[in-house]
Design a protein around this motif. Structure first.
Motif, PDB file in Angstrom:
ATOM      1  N   HIS A  79      19.999  37.863 -27.293  1.00 39.47           N
ATOM      2  CA  HIS A  79      19.558  38.970 -26.441  1.00 39.47           C
ATOM      3  C   HIS A  79      20.262  38.990 -25.086  1.00 39.47           C
ATOM      4  CE1 HIS A  79      16.520  40.159 -29.289  1.00 39.47           C
ATOM      5  NE2 HIS A  79      16.057  38.915 -29.328  1.00 39.47           N
ATOM      6  N   LYS A 105      19.374  44.687 -18.049  1.00 40.18           N
ATOM      7  CA  LYS A 105      18.178  44.933 -17.224  1.00 40.18           C
ATOM      8  C   LYS A 105      18.370  44.402 -15.798  1.00 40.18           C
ATOM      9  CE  LYS A 105      15.097  46.077 -20.643  1.00 40.18           C
ATOM     10  NZ  LYS A 105      13.869  46.839 -20.655  1.00 40.18           N
ATOM     11  N   GLN A 158       8.218  35.842 -12.373  1.00 43.48           N
ATOM     12  CA  GLN A 158       7.479  35.667 -13.639  1.00 43.48           C
ATOM     13  C   GLN A 158       7.650  34.228 -14.091  1.00 43.48           C
ATOM     14  OE1 GLN A 158       5.983  39.508 -14.390  1.00 43.48           O
ATOM     15  NE2 GLN A 158       5.678  37.756 -15.672  1.00 43.48           N
ATOM     16  N   ASN A 197       6.506  31.824 -17.614  1.00 48.91           N
ATOM     17  CA  ASN A 197       5.897  31.786 -18.941  1.00 48.91           C
ATOM     18  C   ASN A 197       5.981  30.355 -19.453  1.00 48.91           C
ATOM     19  OD1 ASN A 197       5.965  34.805 -19.026  1.00 48.91           O
ATOM     20  ND2 ASN A 197       8.158  34.423 -19.075  1.00 48.91           N
ATOM     21  N   THR A 204       5.709  32.295 -26.063  1.00 52.08           N
ATOM     22  CA  THR A 204       5.371  32.735 -24.710  1.00 52.08           C
ATOM     23  C   THR A 204       6.605  32.729 -23.813  1.00 52.08           C
ATOM     24  OG1 THR A 204       3.143  31.855 -24.962  1.00 52.08           O
ATOM     25  CG2 THR A 204       3.902  32.193 -22.712  1.00 52.08           C
ATOM     26  N   ALA A 252      12.447  37.453 -26.054  1.00 52.53           N
ATOM     27  CA  ALA A 252      11.744  38.722 -26.263  1.00 52.53           C
ATOM     28  C   ALA A 252      10.677  38.939 -25.201  1.00 52.53           C
ATOM     29  CB  ALA A 252      11.133  38.766 -27.664  1.00 52.53           C
ATOM     30  N   THR A 253       9.963  37.861 -24.831  1.00 50.02           N
ATOM     31  CA  THR A 253       8.961  37.963 -23.765  1.00 50.02           C
ATOM     32  C   THR A 253       9.639  38.346 -22.446  1.00 50.02           C
ATOM     33  OG1 THR A 253       7.477  36.384 -24.834  1.00 50.02           O
ATOM     34  CG2 THR A 253       7.208  36.694 -22.456  1.00 50.02           C
ATOM     35  N   LEU A 296      12.472  39.893 -21.994  1.00 48.87           N
ATOM     36  CA  LEU A 296      12.926  41.287 -22.066  1.00 48.87           C
ATOM     37  C   LEU A 296      11.799  42.250 -21.727  1.00 48.87           C
ATOM     38  CD1 LEU A 296      15.350  41.623 -25.101  1.00 48.87           C
ATOM     39  CD2 LEU A 296      15.698  42.470 -22.782  1.00 48.87           C
ATOM     40  N   GLY A 297      10.611  41.978 -22.228  1.00 51.64           N
ATOM     41  CA  GLY A 297       9.458  42.829 -21.947  1.00 51.64           C
ATOM     42  C   GLY A 297       9.005  42.773 -20.496  1.00 51.64           C
ATOM     43  N   GLN A 298       9.364  41.709 -19.796  1.00 50.53           N
ATOM     44  CA  GLN A 298       8.951  41.540 -18.390  1.00 50.53           C
ATOM     45  C   GLN A 298       9.969  42.104 -17.395  1.00 50.53           C
ATOM     46  OE1 GLN A 298       8.379  37.286 -18.546  1.00 50.53           O
ATOM     47  NE2 GLN A 298       6.156  37.521 -18.783  1.00 50.53           N
TER      48      GLN A 298
END
Length: 161
Positions: free
Chosen positions: A60, A67, A139, A141, A151, A155-156, A158-160
């Protein structure tokens, strides 16, 4: 005390492998004026770290950088030579910066250390991911189970973003 959103990243000097051999990289060099995704793993070549966690950030990479992320970096409590061998074996190329935290000093300063002595691994880093903007954590995690990478996954992140 565990690092949290709003905290400044602890000052530290990581060990890296340069074209000229072992070298250092300070947290100022890594984070100043940049948006960085940093993820920590318990150990290079360990099953979840090597086969699950790291590959997600390699896969990713383009989407994360699209982003606004300048750098993706991984840190692990292994010496710089093991970290370099892991980098070469991973196929990550220049997509991820590999940082050695051989004595777990950064992990301890961030409150992200975990004693895995019962598994014969000694003091290690918890599995985590974070977004750091100009040296300030936005952030964090942290995995409850070091054998999982959900967590703290790419992918986590990317969503943040």
């Amino acid at each position: 005390m565990t690092i949290k959103a709003g905290d400044k990243i602890p000052s530290h000097t990581f060990h890296i492998m340069s074209d000229d051999g072992p070298a250092t990289m300070s947290t100022d060099e890594l984070f100043a004026g940049k948006k960085v995704v940093l993820f920590g793993v318990p150990g290079a070549f360990t099953p979840t770290c090597h086969a699950n966690h790291l590959p997600g950030f390699v896969e990713h990479n383009d989407a994360i950088k699209a982003k606004g992320v300048d750098t993706i970096a991984v840190t692990t409590v292994n010496d710089v030579h093991v970290v370099n061998a892991w980098h070469k074996a991973s196929g990550a190329g220049d997509k991820v910066v590999f940082l050695s935290d051989g004595n777990a000093d950064f992990a301890k300063a961030a409150g992200l250390e975990i004693d895995l002595g019962m598994a014969g691994m000694g003091m290690r880093s918890k599995r985590y991911s974070m977004i750091v903007d100009n040296g300030v954590v936005t952030q964090v995690n942290i995995e409850e189970n070091p054998g999982e990478a959900e967590t703290s996954s790419a992918a986590t992140i990317l969503g943040q973003l």
